[in-house]
Design a protein around this motif. Structure first.
Motif, PDB file in Angstrom:
ATOM      1  N   THR A  33      43.836  39.409  38.149  1.00 62.25           N
ATOM      2  CA  THR A  33      42.631  39.242  37.383  1.00 62.25           C
ATOM      3  C   THR A  33      43.116  39.949  35.857  1.00 62.25           C
ATOM      4  O   THR A  33      43.865  40.788  35.796  1.00 62.25           O
ATOM      5  CB  THR A  33      41.638  40.295  37.904  1.00 62.25           C
ATOM      6  OG1 THR A  33      40.581  40.171  36.919  1.00 62.25           O
ATOM      7  CG2 THR A  33      41.809  41.551  37.869  1.00 62.25           C
ATOM      8  N   PRO A  34      42.506  39.367  34.738  1.00 60.00           N
ATOM      9  CA  PRO A  34      42.868  39.686  33.551  1.00 60.00           C
ATOM     10  C   PRO A  34      42.138  40.927  32.824  1.00 60.00           C
ATOM     11  O   PRO A  34      42.331  41.571  32.013  1.00 60.00           O
ATOM     12  CB  PRO A  34      42.735  38.543  32.505  1.00 60.00           C
ATOM     13  CG  PRO A  34      41.787  37.762  33.100  1.00 60.00           C
ATOM     14  CD  PRO A  34      41.913  37.949  34.918  1.00 60.00           C
ATOM     15  N   ALA A  35      41.111  41.119  33.750  1.00 56.64           N
ATOM     16  CA  ALA A  35      40.258  42.438  33.389  1.00 56.64           C
ATOM     17  C   ALA A  35      40.734  43.688  33.568  1.00 56.64           C
ATOM     18  O   ALA A  35      41.761  43.786  34.333  1.00 56.64           O
ATOM     19  CB  ALA A  35      38.822  42.263  34.280  1.00 56.64           C
ATOM     20  N   ARG A  36      40.253  44.744  33.115  1.00 57.56           N
ATOM     21  CA  ARG A  36      40.907  46.159  33.270  1.00 57.56           C
ATOM     22  C   ARG A  36      40.234  46.658  34.492  1.00 57.56           C
ATOM     23  O   ARG A  36      40.280  47.935  34.770  1.00 57.56           O
ATOM     24  CB  ARG A  36      40.409  47.030  32.044  1.00 57.56           C
ATOM     25  CG  ARG A  36      41.147  46.362  30.545  1.00 57.56           C
ATOM     26  CD  ARG A  36      40.742  47.099  29.368  1.00 57.56           C
ATOM     27  NE  ARG A  36      41.024  48.553  29.628  1.00 57.56           N
ATOM     28  CZ  ARG A  36      40.846  49.545  28.691  1.00 57.56           C
ATOM     29  NH1 ARG A  36      40.163  49.179  27.680  1.00 57.56           N
ATOM     30  NH2 ARG A  36      41.139  50.923  29.159  1.00 57.56           N
ATOM     31  N   PHE A  37      39.196  46.132  35.122  1.00 60.37           N
ATOM     32  CA  PHE A  37      38.735  46.591  36.394  1.00 60.37           C
ATOM     33  C   PHE A  37      38.914  45.542  37.554  1.00 60.37           C
ATOM     34  O   PHE A  37      39.244  44.227  37.001  1.00 60.37           O
ATOM     35  CB  PHE A  37      37.270  46.863  36.214  1.00 60.37           C
ATOM     36  CG  PHE A  37      36.315  45.621  35.495  1.00 60.37           C
ATOM     37  CD1 PHE A  37      36.066  44.586  36.220  1.00 60.37           C
ATOM     38  CD2 PHE A  37      36.421  45.782  34.339  1.00 60.37           C
ATOM     39  CE1 PHE A  37      35.311  43.868  35.797  1.00 60.37           C
ATOM     40  CE2 PHE A  37      35.697  44.546  33.539  1.00 60.37           C
ATOM     41  CZ  PHE A  37      35.084  43.587  34.392  1.00 60.37           C
ATOM     42  N   LEU A  38      38.709  46.076  38.742  1.00 59.71           N
ATOM     43  CA  LEU A  38      38.867  45.098  40.022  1.00 59.71           C
ATOM     44  C   LEU A  38      37.927  44.192  40.024  1.00 59.71           C
ATOM     45  O   LEU A  38      36.441  44.331  39.721  1.00 59.71           O
ATOM     46  CB  LEU A  38      38.576  46.019  41.208  1.00 59.71           C
ATOM     47  CG  LEU A  38      39.930  46.844  41.686  1.00 59.71           C
ATOM     48  CD1 LEU A  38      39.422  47.622  42.945  1.00 59.71           C
ATOM     49  CD2 LEU A  38      41.134  46.130  41.952  1.00 59.71           C
ATOM     50  N   SER A  39      38.289  42.890  40.001  1.00 55.62           N
ATOM     51  CA  SER A  39      37.264  41.673  39.856  1.00 55.62           C
ATOM     52  C   SER A  39      38.168  40.497  40.177  1.00 55.62           C
ATOM     53  O   SER A  39      39.350  40.320  39.929  1.00 55.62           O
ATOM     54  CB  SER A  39      36.791  41.527  38.562  1.00 55.62           C
ATOM     55  OG  SER A  39      37.838  41.502  37.537  1.00 55.62           O
ATOM     56  N   MET A  40      37.595  39.383  40.456  1.00 52.20           N
ATOM     57  CA  MET A  40      38.087  37.934  40.761  1.00 52.20           C
ATOM     58  C   MET A  40      38.330  37.313  39.563  1.00 52.20           C
ATOM     59  O   MET A  40      37.362  37.355  38.714  1.00 52.20           O
ATOM     60  CB  MET A  40      37.267  37.141  41.831  1.00 52.20           C
ATOM     61  CG  MET A  40      36.941  37.771  43.284  1.00 52.20           C
ATOM     62  SD  MET A  40      38.431  37.842  44.325  1.00 52.20           S
ATOM     63  CE  MET A  40      38.501  36.360  44.561  1.00 52.20           C
ATOM     64  N   PRO A  41      39.376  36.806  39.541  1.00 47.20           N
ATOM     65  CA  PRO A  41      39.671  36.065  38.148  1.00 47.20           C
ATOM     66  C   PRO A  41      38.879  34.567  38.321  1.00 47.20           C
ATOM     67  O   PRO A  41      38.676  34.233  39.208  1.00 47.20           O
ATOM     68  CB  PRO A  41      41.261  35.670  38.187  1.00 47.20           C
ATOM     69  CG  PRO A  41      41.642  35.683  39.699  1.00 47.20           C
ATOM     70  CD  PRO A  41      40.567  36.944  40.255  1.00 47.20           C
ATOM     71  N   THR A  42      38.414  34.452  37.064  1.00 49.42           N
ATOM     72  CA  THR A  42      37.668  33.098  36.820  1.00 49.42           C
ATOM     73  C   THR A  42      38.473  31.886  36.268  1.00 49.42           C
ATOM     74  O   THR A  42      38.614  31.297  37.129  1.00 49.42           O
ATOM     75  CB  THR A  42      36.320  33.342  35.921  1.00 49.42           C
ATOM     76  OG1 THR A  42      36.991  34.018  34.548  1.00 49.42           O
ATOM     77  CG2 THR A  42      35.635  34.467  36.688  1.00 49.42           C
ATOM     78  N   ASP A  43      38.448  32.064  35.128  1.00 47.40           N
ATOM     79  CA  ASP A  43      39.407  30.898  34.327  1.00 47.40           C
ATOM     80  C   ASP A  43      40.744  31.346  34.263  1.00 47.40           C
ATOM     81  O   ASP A  43      41.622  30.446  34.166  1.00 47.40           O
ATOM     82  CB  ASP A  43      38.540  30.373  32.990  1.00 47.40           C
ATOM     83  CG  ASP A  43      37.341  30.278  33.373  1.00 47.40           C
ATOM     84  OD1 ASP A  43      37.031  29.386  34.255  1.00 47.40           O
ATOM     85  OD2 ASP A  43      36.144  30.134  32.394  1.00 47.40           O
ATOM     86  N   VAL A  44      41.037  32.372  33.783  1.00 45.23           N
ATOM     87  CA  VAL A  44      42.328  32.812  33.222  1.00 45.23           C
ATOM     88  C   VAL A  44      42.820  33.826  34.390  1.00 45.23           C
ATOM     89  O   VAL A  44      42.313  34.838  34.782  1.00 45.23           O
ATOM     90  CB  VAL A  44      42.351  33.515  31.975  1.00 45.23           C
ATOM     91  CG1 VAL A  44      43.863  33.973  31.449  1.00 45.23           C
ATOM     92  CG2 VAL A  44      41.510  32.542  31.059  1.00 45.23           C
ATOM     93  N   TRP A  45      44.269  33.327  34.762  1.00 41.16           N
ATOM     94  CA  TRP A  45      44.962  34.415  35.517  1.00 41.16           C
ATOM     95  C   TRP A  45      46.139  35.274  34.935  1.00 41.16           C
ATOM     96  O   TRP A  45      46.591  34.575  34.132  1.00 41.16           O
ATOM     97  CB  TRP A  45      45.709  33.577  36.815  1.00 41.16           C
ATOM     98  CG  TRP A  45      44.565  33.058  37.857  1.00 41.16           C
ATOM     99  CD1 TRP A  45      43.461  32.168  37.561  1.00 41.16           C
ATOM    100  CD2 TRP A  45      44.486  33.179  39.271  1.00 41.16           C
ATOM    101  NE1 TRP A  45      42.769  31.926  38.609  1.00 41.16           N
ATOM    102  CE2 TRP A  45      43.467  32.434  39.786  1.00 41.16           C
ATOM    103  CE3 TRP A  45      45.207  33.829  40.122  1.00 41.16           C
ATOM    104  CZ2 TRP A  45      43.089  32.393  41.163  1.00 41.16           C
ATOM    105  CZ3 TRP A  45      45.017  33.740  41.595  1.00 41.16           C
ATOM    106  CH2 TRP A  45      43.935  33.044  42.003  1.00 41.16           C
ATOM    107  N   SER A  46      46.271  36.431  35.283  1.00 43.65           N
ATOM    108  CA  SER A  46      47.083  37.058  34.371  1.00 43.65           C
ATOM    109  C   SER A  46      48.206  37.976  35.136  1.00 43.65           C
ATOM    110  O   SER A  46      47.957  38.349  36.340  1.00 43.65           O
ATOM    111  CB  SER A  46      46.271  37.951  33.468  1.00 43.65           C
ATOM    112  OG  SER A  46      47.298  38.873  32.718  1.00 43.65           O
ATOM    113  N   LEU A  47      49.374  38.156  34.747  1.00 47.12           N
ATOM    114  CA  LEU A  47      50.366  38.932  35.376  1.00 47.12           C
ATOM    115  C   LEU A  47      50.316  40.480  34.809  1.00 47.12           C
ATOM    116  O   LEU A  47      51.156  41.414  34.932  1.00 47.12           O
ATOM    117  CB  LEU A  47      51.747  38.287  35.177  1.00 47.12           C
ATOM    118  CG  LEU A  47      51.981  37.180  36.050  1.00 47.12           C
ATOM    119  CD1 LEU A  47      53.201  36.472  35.799  1.00 47.12           C
ATOM    120  CD2 LEU A  47      51.773  37.488  37.512  1.00 47.12           C
TER     121      LEU A  47
END
Length: 268
Positions: A33-47
């Motif tokens: 996830t690209p977010a700063r909290f635990l969540s499922m990625p939606t459109d963008v996946w990040s490392l």
């Protein structure tokens, strides 16, 4: 005669395995996830959270520390289990059942009781030395060895129960000494059990957190303690990333163990 599993049995086995692995599989997308909290990625996946692990040396230090503690505690627990089980198996003392009961006590004792006992033990040792002491990696390894040794005893005892005692009696009849019977007759026949005991001990030490919280403070921060601190202070998605890495390591170790076991079984 071996029986070939039916397609329905194979399907049910895969379905049960998938159900048991679903919680582990769900962690994988969360780690990207690209977010700063635990969540499922939606459109963008990040490392970004994998990069955060590399940028933070505390994670790498905790992994290295857990690895050292796991190896040392597993070696100690396996050796203790081997000596104890061999002694009971070879000499069969009349109070053997009583000894087994004492050795298996850490398995049935509440973890909090064991943790408090080990805390007082290590803090007392801290007054006379700086190596085996409170909040040191050797002290944690000793404590882990105490906790996991009963499991190693069970593994080695099960392996010894499958050894034909007449082989040992024959070696003794031909004049073999105790050391020759142990190293040339018994140990080769229980090598699978010894390896399994070491592997199980390492896994138990690697994931141990209850006792570790009592006997460590700021110096000996193992990986489970590091993850616990991350969950306590804030829900850091880097924990999902390190969980995925650990899952990969465990799968690799299991594959290596399986290959090693198959190789040994073909040689025997």
């Amino acid at each position: 005669m071996s029986m070939k599993p039916t397609p329905i049995a194979v399907f049910l086995a895969f379905a049960v395995a998938l159900f048991l692995l679903l919680p582990l599989i769900a962690v994988v997308p969360v780690s990207f996830t690209p977010a700063r909290f635990l969540s499922m990625p939606t459109d963008v996946w990040s490392l970004r959270h994998y990069q955060a692990l590399l940028d933070n040396p505390a994670w790498l230090q905790s992994i290295w520390l857990s690895l050292r503690i796991g190896i040392l505690s597993s070696v100690i627990a396996t050796l203790l289990a081997l000596m104890f089980s061999l002694g009971i198996w070879m000499f069969r003392p009349w109070f053997g059942s009583l000894l087994f009961g004492f050795v298996l006590l850490p398995m049935v004792a509440p973890p909090v009781v064991s943790a408090i006992t080990l805390y007082f033990f290590l803090t007392t040792l801290s007054k006379v030395n700086d190596v085996v002491a409170y909040d040191t990696w050797v002290g944690v390894a000793i404590a882990h060895a105490v906790m996991i040794a009963p499991f190693a005893v069970v593994m080695v005892t099960v392996a010894l129960a499958q050894v034909d005692r007449r082989i040992d009696l024959a070696a003794r009849g031909f004049g073999a000494s105790v050391s020759q019977r142990v190293f040339k007759v018994i140990l080769p026949n229980i090598k699978f059990g010894i390896f399994t005991a070491f592997f199980l001990s390492f896994v138990l030490s690697w994931e141990e957190i209850g006792v570790t919280l009592f006997i460590t403070s700021v110096d000996a921060v193992t990986l489970p303690r590091m993850m616990w601190m991350g969950l306590r202070d804030n829900i850091d998605p880097a924990i999902a990333a390190i969980s995925v890495i650990l899952i990969g390591i465990v799968i690799t170790v299991i594959l290596v163990k399986t290959a090693f076991t198959l190789k040994l079984s073909r040689k025997s």
